[in-house]
Design a protein around this motif. Structure first.
Motif, PDB file in Angstrom:
ATOM      1  N   TYR A 129     -36.676 -29.168 -10.446  1.00 51.12           N
ATOM      2  CA  TYR A 129     -37.000 -28.848 -11.655  1.00 51.12           C
ATOM      3  C   TYR A 129     -38.057 -30.097 -12.055  1.00 51.12           C
ATOM      4  N   GLY A 130     -38.696 -30.906 -10.420  1.00 52.04           N
ATOM      5  CA  GLY A 130     -39.915 -31.161 -10.893  1.00 52.04           C
ATOM      6  C   GLY A 130     -41.125 -30.819 -10.665  1.00 52.04           C
ATOM      7  N   LYS A 131     -40.666 -29.120 -10.180  1.00 51.49           N
ATOM      8  CA  LYS A 131     -42.537 -28.680  -9.861  1.00 51.49           C
ATOM      9  C   LYS A 131     -41.952 -26.872 -11.154  1.00 51.49           C
ATOM     10  N   GLU A 132     -41.269 -27.124 -11.508  1.00 51.66           N
ATOM     11  CA  GLU A 132     -40.476 -25.796 -12.241  1.00 51.66           C
ATOM     12  C   GLU A 132     -40.356 -24.256 -11.859  1.00 51.66           C
ATOM     13  N   LYS A 133     -39.638 -24.480 -10.164  1.00 55.06           N
ATOM     14  CA  LYS A 133     -40.520 -23.400  -9.167  1.00 55.06           C
ATOM     15  C   LYS A 133     -38.885 -23.441  -8.753  1.00 55.06           C
ATOM     16  N   ILE A 134     -38.713 -21.870  -8.342  1.00 54.47           N
ATOM     17  CA  ILE A 134     -37.319 -22.298  -7.826  1.00 54.47           C
ATOM     18  C   ILE A 134     -38.111 -21.164  -6.156  1.00 54.47           C
ATOM     19  N   PHE A 135     -37.554 -21.792  -5.360  1.00 54.17           N
ATOM     20  CA  PHE A 135     -37.736 -21.282  -3.715  1.00 54.17           C
ATOM     21  C   PHE A 135     -36.771 -19.705  -3.219  1.00 54.17           C
ATOM     22  N   LEU A 136     -37.227 -19.342  -2.386  1.00 53.48           N
ATOM     23  CA  LEU A 136     -36.286 -18.536  -1.488  1.00 53.48           C
ATOM     24  C   LEU A 136     -37.193 -18.360  -0.088  1.00 53.48           C
ATOM     25  N   PHE A 137     -35.971 -18.850   0.256  1.00 53.91           N
ATOM     26  CA  PHE A 137     -35.632 -18.452   2.074  1.00 53.91           C
ATOM     27  C   PHE A 137     -35.535 -16.844   2.688  1.00 53.91           C
TER      28      PHE A 137
END
Length: 149
Positions: A137-145
């Motif tokens: 939420y802080g970076k307003e991103k979702i990360f995929l691994f």
């Protein structure tokens, strides 16, 4: 020692629907076409709007099953199952992903009343779990691994 790849990321869109109440969206591509998906960690399966699937993907490839699908404020007695050839999310390419195709008009009617753009699908926990997604939420991103086997 196993080399761990850097995660891919995609910008998420935070929409405040009422004071302090948010929905999270992500723009992605389905078979090369831009789409807006709701991120729903409570959805057990990712879905695509059936009207969108019929118009932009291959209507003839949908398989109808008699299975009740229940979501917020809605329930349908039949579901259509199809495959998306490619989902581009950030720099990740997800190939041949099975999805349910259901009518999302009730969701889009609500978004229209709230002056929000319509969605073409819902990103559910099946895809989030497989790609070990992290919502930041802080970076307003979702990360995929790397996907789980």
């Amino acid at each position: 020692m196993k080399k761990v790849q850097q995660p891919s990321s995609a910008k998420m869109i935070m929409a405040e629907l009422d004071p302090g109440g948010y929905h999270i969206f992500v723009n992605l591509k389905v078979n090369g076409k831009k789409c807006r998906f709701l991120i729903d960690t409570g959805a057990s399966k990712s879905v695509i709007d059936k009207v969108y699937y019929d118009k932009h993907l291959n209507k003839k490839k949908l398989k109808k099953i008699q299975q009740e699908t229940t979501g917020l404020h809605s329930s349908v007695s039949e579901t259509h199952i199809g495959t998306i050839k490619e989902i581009d999310l950030g720099k990740s390419k997800i190939k041949n992903y099975p999805v349910a195709a259901i009518d999302l008009s009730h969701v889009n009617n609500t978004y229209k009343k709230l002056r929000q753009p319509k969605i073409q699908g819902i990103l559910g926990s099946d895809l989030m779990y497989k790609y070990r997604m992290v919502i930041d939420y802080g970076k307003e991103k979702i990360f995929l691994f790397n996907p789980k086997d």
